[in-house]
Design an enzyme around this catalytic site. Structure first.
Site, PDB file in Angstrom:
ATOM      1  N   LYS A 142       0.832  -1.208   0.000  1.00  0.00           N
ATOM      2  CA  LYS A 142       0.000   0.000   0.000  1.00  0.00           C
ATOM      3  C   LYS A 142       0.863   1.253   0.000  1.00  0.00           C
ATOM      4  O   LYS A 142       0.525   2.250  -0.661  1.00  0.00           O
ATOM      5  CB  LYS A 142      -0.932  -0.001   1.213  1.00  0.00           C
ATOM      6  N   LYS A 181      -0.097  11.554   5.464  1.00  0.00           N
ATOM      7  CA  LYS A 181       0.276  10.513   6.427  1.00  0.00           C
ATOM      8  C   LYS A 181       0.897   9.304   5.724  1.00  0.00           C
ATOM      9  O   LYS A 181       1.931   8.774   6.142  1.00  0.00           O
ATOM     10  CB  LYS A 181      -0.965  10.114   7.219  1.00  0.00           C
TER      11      LYS A 181
END
Length: 293
Positions: free
Chosen positions: A171, A239
């Site tokens: 990811k 983030k």
């Protein structure tokens, strides 16, 4: 069919939980903001008043919350999943968090007789609503097989990529590629507009060649329209790029483009655009060019 506790019913989690309920599973949802359980309840699911209540009778626990500390709190808190779930419960963490945190949580789960998969998703709000997410799964092959009836309901591309933490690593790579594509698309549109080109026509022809991408298909019109309602917020992509740059440094590999895009995303967040869709990075590129919409 399973009883599924779904923790985190935001932009992504809510439609995923609804799909699972509609597929015949019994879904019990919990969200810190109770009103966000509405769509699930309307679909026939149940709202819980606490994590402990949600997981008490669950065969599967799904988690979709924003960041590593949130996942740690949901799983290991005094009234969290580890404390309330029964032996053998399968936990599927759809959140995007640090790979090392996932690996540590998976070990804690094993010690408690629980099973944890990291299963971050790509596809944004549209993918969640259309049950067309790409899901990259880390954990044991046995647990992955057990999770397929859940994963296949919400995902179109579901792949086991390795042991615990591998899903989060893949990811991070996904978020690097998406952010890079968004930044380059924004630069291209600012460049085209500076020359007075018919940008809609330009985007159409670019999409038919090697420059074509899912990012162009899904984000170009948002940039042309200056319409950045969040499907995936800049603050979350900021983030995720932090996860990428930190993990790359730990592995001893360079990510120079990733580092640059991470700084652009940080600038967008600092400039007040944190709540915009990540295609709103276009506004940062515009400002750097001395141009405003």
């Amino acid at each position: 069919m399973s009883t599924i506790a779904f923790i985190g019913l935001g932009i992504m989690g809510s439609p995923m939980a609804v799909h699972l309920q509609q597929a015949g599973h019994a879904v019990v949802g919990f969200n810190r903001t109770p009103e966000k359980t509405g769509p699930l309840v309307e679909a026939g699911g149940t709202a819980a008043s606490s994590i402990a209540e949600a997981v008490a009778d669950a065969d599967v626990v799904a988690v979709m919350v924003p960041d590593s500390p949130d996942v740690v709190d949901v799983l290991t808190g005094a009234d969290g999943v580890f404390a309330g779930a029964g032996p053998g419960t399968l936990i599927i963490d759809f959140s995007t968090i640090r790979p090392d945190v996932t690996a540590e949580l998976a070990e804690q789960a094993r010690e408690k007789g629980l099973r944890l998969l990291d299963a971050p998703v790509s596809g944004g709000e549209a993918g969640a609503k259309n049950a067309a997410l790409s899901i990259m799964v880390g954990g044991s092959a046995e647990d992955f097989a057990a999770a397929r009836p859940v994963l296949d309901v919400v995902g179109r591309t579901v792949v086991h990529v390795g042991p615990s933490g591998s899903g989060q690593t893949v990811k991070a790579a996904n978020q690097l590629m998406v952010a890079g594509n968004i930044a380059l698309l924004a630069e291209a549109i600012v460049f085209l507009e500076a020359y007075g080109v018919d940008t809609s026509a330009a985007v159409e022809v670019l999409g038919g060649g090697l420059a074509g991408s899912a990012v162009l298909n899904q984000k170009a019109q948002k940039m042309l329209d200056r319409s950045f309602e969040p499907g995936f917020r800049i603050e979350l992509h900021h983030k995720d790029l932090g996860i990428l740059t930190s993990a790359a440094r730990e592995a001893g590999v360079v990510a120079p483009v990733g580092a640059l895009v991470a700084q652009l995303m940080a600038s967008a967040k600092a400039s007040g655009d944190a709540g915009l869709d990540h295609s709103g990075l276009f506004s940062t590129i515009e400002r750097l060019s001395g141009r405003t919409s």
